[in-house]
Design a protein around this motif. Structure first.
Motif, PDB file in Angstrom:
ATOM      1  N   ILE B 237       0.765  -1.301  -0.348  1.00  0.00           N
ATOM      2  CA  ILE B 237      -0.407   0.008   0.026  1.00  0.00           C
ATOM      3  C   ILE B 237       1.078   1.602   0.206  1.00  0.00           C
ATOM      4  O   ILE B 237       0.403   2.447  -0.553  1.00  0.00           O
ATOM      5  N   ARG B 238       1.678   1.241   0.920  1.00  0.00           N
ATOM      6  CA  ARG B 238       2.448   2.461   0.928  1.00  0.00           C
ATOM      7  C   ARG B 238       3.318   2.180  -0.725  1.00  0.00           C
ATOM      8  O   ARG B 238       3.675   3.509  -0.691  1.00  0.00           O
ATOM      9  N   ALA B 239       4.300   1.609  -0.819  1.00  0.00           N
ATOM     10  CA  ALA B 239       4.557   1.459  -2.543  1.00  0.00           C
ATOM     11  C   ALA B 239       3.606   2.232  -3.766  1.00  0.00           C
ATOM     12  O   ALA B 239       3.960   3.591  -4.443  1.00  0.00           O
ATOM     13  N   LEU B 240       2.494   1.891  -3.505  1.00  0.00           N
ATOM     14  CA  LEU B 240       1.118   2.082  -3.946  1.00  0.00           C
ATOM     15  C   LEU B 240       0.617   3.832  -4.217  1.00  0.00           C
ATOM     16  O   LEU B 240       0.759   5.133  -4.712  1.00  0.00           O
ATOM     17  N   LEU B 241       1.388   4.027  -2.742  1.00  0.00           N
ATOM     18  CA  LEU B 241       1.376   5.566  -2.581  1.00  0.00           C
ATOM     19  C   LEU B 241       1.728   6.171  -1.578  1.00  0.00           C
ATOM     20  O   LEU B 241       1.428   7.413  -0.733  1.00  0.00           O
ATOM     21  N   ASP B 242       2.798   6.681  -2.213  1.00  0.00           N
ATOM     22  CA  ASP B 242       3.787   8.160  -1.942  1.00  0.00           C
ATOM     23  C   ASP B 242       4.455   8.014  -1.011  1.00  0.00           C
ATOM     24  O   ASP B 242       4.161   8.150   0.157  1.00  0.00           O
ATOM     25  N   GLY B 243       4.585   6.180  -0.139  1.00  0.00           N
ATOM     26  CA  GLY B 243       4.643   5.981   1.422  1.00  0.00           C
ATOM     27  C   GLY B 243       3.645   6.134   2.023  1.00  0.00           C
ATOM     28  O   GLY B 243       3.396   5.872   3.315  1.00  0.00           O
ATOM     29  N   ASN B 244       2.106   6.987   1.867  1.00  0.00           N
ATOM     30  CA  ASN B 244       1.505   6.803   3.131  1.00  0.00           C
ATOM     31  C   ASN B 244       0.601   4.960   3.073  1.00  0.00           C
ATOM     32  O   ASN B 244       0.262   4.068   2.387  1.00  0.00           O
ATOM     33  N   LEU B 245      -0.439   5.050   3.589  1.00  0.00           N
ATOM     34  CA  LEU B 245      -1.514   4.682   3.869  1.00  0.00           C
ATOM     35  C   LEU B 245      -2.913   4.565   3.892  1.00  0.00           C
ATOM     36  O   LEU B 245      -2.887   5.703   3.752  1.00  0.00           O
ATOM     37  N   ALA B 246      -3.961   4.152   4.072  1.00  0.00           N
ATOM     38  CA  ALA B 246      -5.390   4.346   3.850  1.00  0.00           C
ATOM     39  C   ALA B 246      -5.637   4.929   4.621  1.00  0.00           C
ATOM     40  O   ALA B 246      -5.226   5.168   5.699  1.00  0.00           O
ATOM     41  N   ASP B 247      -6.734   6.350   4.400  1.00  0.00           N
ATOM     42  CA  ASP B 247      -7.800   6.674   5.754  1.00  0.00           C
ATOM     43  C   ASP B 247      -8.178   5.827   5.974  1.00  0.00           C
ATOM     44  O   ASP B 247      -8.921   5.966   7.505  1.00  0.00           O
ATOM     45  N   ALA B 248      -8.787   4.575   5.141  1.00  0.00           N
ATOM     46  CA  ALA B 248     -10.111   4.151   6.469  1.00  0.00           C
ATOM     47  C   ALA B 248     -10.028   2.266   5.285  1.00  0.00           C
ATOM     48  O   ALA B 248      -9.353   2.374   4.818  1.00  0.00           O
ATOM     49  N   ALA B 249     -10.249   1.814   6.104  1.00  0.00           N
ATOM     50  CA  ALA B 249     -10.298  -0.046   5.175  1.00  0.00           C
ATOM     51  C   ALA B 249     -11.748  -0.898   5.737  1.00  0.00           C
ATOM     52  O   ALA B 249     -11.892  -0.070   7.264  1.00  0.00           O
ATOM     53  N   LEU B 250     -12.032  -1.257   5.106  1.00  0.00           N
ATOM     54  CA  LEU B 250     -13.367  -1.755   5.081  1.00  0.00           C
ATOM     55  C   LEU B 250     -13.339  -4.152   5.407  1.00  0.00           C
ATOM     56  O   LEU B 250     -12.479  -3.896   4.377  1.00  0.00           O
ATOM     57  N   GLU B 251     -13.498  -4.051   6.291  1.00  0.00           N
ATOM     58  CA  GLU B 251     -12.703  -5.338   6.679  1.00  0.00           C
ATOM     59  C   GLU B 251     -13.987  -6.287   6.741  1.00  0.00           C
ATOM     60  O   GLU B 251     -15.268  -6.177   6.892  1.00  0.00           O
ATOM     61  N   CYS B 252     -14.257  -6.692   5.385  1.00  0.00           N
ATOM     62  CA  CYS B 252     -15.283  -7.782   5.180  1.00  0.00           C
ATOM     63  C   CYS B 252     -14.906  -9.437   5.327  1.00  0.00           C
ATOM     64  O   CYS B 252     -15.241  -9.974   4.031  1.00  0.00           O
ATOM     65  N   VAL B 253     -14.348 -10.005   5.868  1.00  0.00           N
ATOM     66  CA  VAL B 253     -13.909 -11.117   5.487  1.00  0.00           C
ATOM     67  C   VAL B 253     -14.586 -11.545   7.198  1.00  0.00           C
ATOM     68  O   VAL B 253     -15.587 -12.594   6.846  1.00  0.00           O
ATOM     69  N   GLY B 254     -13.990 -11.474   8.112  1.00  0.00           N
ATOM     70  CA  GLY B 254     -14.625 -12.458   9.663  1.00  0.00           C
ATOM     71  C   GLY B 254     -13.579 -13.456  10.672  1.00  0.00           C
ATOM     72  O   GLY B 254     -13.634 -13.885  11.278  1.00  0.00           O
ATOM     73  N   THR B 255     -12.080 -12.739   9.802  1.00  0.00           N
ATOM     74  CA  THR B 255     -10.904 -13.155  10.815  1.00  0.00           C
ATOM     75  C   THR B 255     -10.017 -12.621  11.647  1.00  0.00           C
ATOM     76  O   THR B 255     -10.186 -12.009  11.287  1.00  0.00           O
ATOM     77  N   GLN B 256      -9.599 -12.924  12.284  1.00  0.00           N
ATOM     78  CA  GLN B 256      -8.960 -12.626  12.612  1.00  0.00           C
ATOM     79  C   GLN B 256      -7.609 -11.734  12.027  1.00  0.00           C
ATOM     80  O   GLN B 256      -7.385 -10.902  12.157  1.00  0.00           O
ATOM     81  N   GLU B 257      -7.415 -13.082  10.732  1.00  0.00           N
ATOM     82  CA  GLU B 257      -6.201 -12.363   9.528  1.00  0.00           C
ATOM     83  C   GLU B 257      -6.229 -11.593   8.924  1.00  0.00           C
ATOM     84  O   GLU B 257      -6.002  -9.880   8.198  1.00  0.00           O
ATOM     85  N   SER B 258      -7.710 -11.183   8.949  1.00  0.00           N
ATOM     86  CA  SER B 258      -8.319 -10.055   8.234  1.00  0.00           C
ATOM     87  C   SER B 258      -8.304  -9.076   8.652  1.00  0.00           C
ATOM     88  O   SER B 258      -8.355  -7.653   8.763  1.00  0.00           O
ATOM     89  N   MET B 259      -9.138  -9.102   9.915  1.00  0.00           N
ATOM     90  CA  MET B 259      -9.033  -7.916  10.919  1.00  0.00           C
ATOM     91  C   MET B 259      -7.612  -6.958  11.183  1.00  0.00           C
ATOM     92  O   MET B 259      -7.215  -6.133  10.947  1.00  0.00           O
ATOM     93  N   ALA B 260      -6.593  -8.098  11.398  1.00  0.00           N
ATOM     94  CA  ALA B 260      -4.791  -7.792  11.407  1.00  0.00           C
ATOM     95  C   ALA B 260      -4.564  -6.964  10.424  1.00  0.00           C
ATOM     96  O   ALA B 260      -3.771  -5.940  10.012  1.00  0.00           O
TER      97      ALA B 260
END
Lengths: 353, 353
Positions: B237-260
């Motif tokens: 994500i940082r590589a895509l966004l000039d070193g930045n991260l997203a403002d928001a994320a949608l967690e649409c799976v429901g596992t510990q891995e997806s939340m992490a």
């Protein structure tokens, strides 16, 4: 200079330490006018979090700029400033988004800065301030004016507790007409009452058992007080609110019990702003959040941002957050300052170097 | 009538069941025009959540009102209706606050209603609808019009996945100009892409590894795709966004891995909308939320509210959420419908009774 050093559980001493000096062109040196003891300082004081080696302590201060590094242009020598309890760069993505508490190079008092230099604690006579360009916050008044108008406690409250109470209310999305429950009657909870009122809450329920704190909560804007805890707490709230629960809750303690209480007293779709430093890392029950549609946000307050928003309210006299200080002691009596808070003989202790 | 019944892991059968009848004056009987299989139906199908005794299954349907109890005035016999996946009273505090998914008497398909009567599953030919007054949602078109305009899949998507994607985006506070990462490329994640675009996101990063789903995500409005997982995901994500991260994320799976993953790809002060049914109850790491100032909200979507907001966009053709259906089967082949989703041969299966 004299400064507070924690050596271990129930062992905080005022000791002679070297006077701070500028170490980088981004530093400032500030003479401390007032500092104070935070509820979160009590975790190491009580031994709940261990102190591995002695280190300076304290993270709330107001003072006067004595020296400035060559790169610092945001203040002048002689300015009366507030410092936020976390220091930040003002340039990274989190800072730009309004969350300097989550700064990429966030730096804490009594710790180490990004260059590896030790950082003084705020409970001392002087402090070297790394990341000074963004962290120094001049209030626009001289030291003499601040003292003459009795503003020291109110400005000092912006360094942490009042900004933290504001962060709880903002994170809980408090809006005009909301019913807000405040869990915790320490200085942060009391500040949360002020913040909920500022944001337009119609009804503010202070969850408190201590008569002196209850009185201050009412003075700050609480309309109701609930002493019940555990499973009795939501029942008491329902009894107050014609069978309803609160729209939002401010979690201002940081234990598993207080978080559970905050979750329990809001309606479906309710919002919880949490600012109590999580003690022992209680995890959030994700299934309860899921089924009851609860939103939880908050964390370490971006005091640098809120102090700017709150300063006009302090200068106008609209809010008096410094009323949470109910004891003032000289720095030499720092051990008694901690003991008074630990034994709940004081809500919050102001320390004069 | 024919209806799907789950007997245990990997054992869903189309069986003869008694035709539903009105049991209270608050009921309706609806003839099902189309139903479907949900990602959350796969938890019992896979045995991850146990099936203690056989019961009807399915919770998404569109259909035509056949009978109405005396107290139900919100629809007419013959109306084409969508049902939200959870049924609600419309009167309690949570419902009034806009969160019918957290209704005091929330009632689920394939379960038991507040009066103790069994409730049919949606994967059947007919369904008794308790709490019909608030739960029935007439779309204002006849069955013939809906079929002629090819709207069945799009309206059916509003019963759950599209409303759930919308809840993820609303809970994540997505606003004009945001960079939004979507974790999960199932039907809900894809719907989350539609929702993020509706709310004005400037950039939408679909986190997906499956080429067919990636293509649909791009058709729905995703501007970027990231295949990396685990610690590589924030770096990508940082590589895509000039070193930045997203403002928001949608967690649409429901596992510990997806939340992490959702927590890891947002900046300090970032917002996570979570709608994946928590599988096994992963707890949220409160210290990470605290130190990074993250806000987590969401849960079970209040589809009853979102379907009303989204219907105009479906009727105008602005959104086509029914494109998530890539297989249609008759109810008699319900076992194959589950197998196709379980084996990822289909993203989402529409079932015709």
């Amino acid at each position: 200079m004299l400064a507070a050093v924690i050596h271990g559980a129930r062992d905080v001493r005022a000791e002679e330490r070297p006077d701070p000096v500028l170490r980088t062109p981004h530093d400032a040196v500030v003479r401390v006018v007032a500092a104070c003891v935070c509820g979160s300082d009590l975790w190491p004081y009580r031994g709940v979090t261990p102190t591995r080696e002695p280190h300076p302590i304290g993270h709330e201060l107001v003072g006067v700029v004595e020296e400035l590094g060559a790169e610092v242009t945001s203040a002048q020598v002689g300015d009366f400033v507030i410092l936020p309890f976390s220091l930040s760069c003002g340039r990274c993505q989190s800072c730009r988004a309004g969350f300097p508490a989550a700064c990429d190079v966030v730096t804490f008092f009594g710790s180490t800065d990004r260059d590896g230099h030790p950082v003084d604690g705020a409970q001392g006579q002087k402090v070297r301030i790394p990341l000074a360009q963004h962290s120094l916050f001049p209030v626009g008044l001289s030291e003499q004016e601040v003292e003459a108008r009795g503003l020291v406690p109110h400005l000092l409250a912006l360094a942490d507790v009042m900004s933290t109470g504001m962060h709880a209310a903002v994170s809980a999305g408090v809006r005009e007409g909301d019913v807000v429950a405040v869990v915790g009657d320490g200085a942060v909870g009391l500040s949360g009452v002020i913040a909920a009122k500022l944001l337009g809450a119609a009804r503010i329920v202070a969850m408190s058992r201590h008569q002196d704190r209850t009185a201050l909560a009412r003075a700050f804007g609480a309309t109701d007080v609930v002493a019940e805890r555990g499973p009795d707490a939501p029942a008491a709230i329902r009894a107050l609110l014609d069978g309803n629960l609160a729209d939002a809750a401010l979690e201002c303690v940081g234990t598993q019990e207080s978080m559970a209480q905050a979750l329990a007293v809001v309606r479906g779709g309710g919002r919880i702003g949490f600012v109590g430093v999580p003690n022992g890392g209680p995890e959030l029950p994700v299934r309860e959040l899921f089924s009851r549609n609860l939103t939880v946000g908050g964390g370490m307050a971006s005091a640098r941002r809120y102090m700017a928003e709150l300063l006009p309210h302090v200068l106008s006299g609209a809010i008096e957050p410094g009323r949470v200080f109910d004891l003032t002691l000289p720095l030499a009596e720092i051990a008694e300052a901690y003991a008074a808070m630990d034994e709940r003989r004081a809500t919050k202790v102001l320390v004069r170097p």
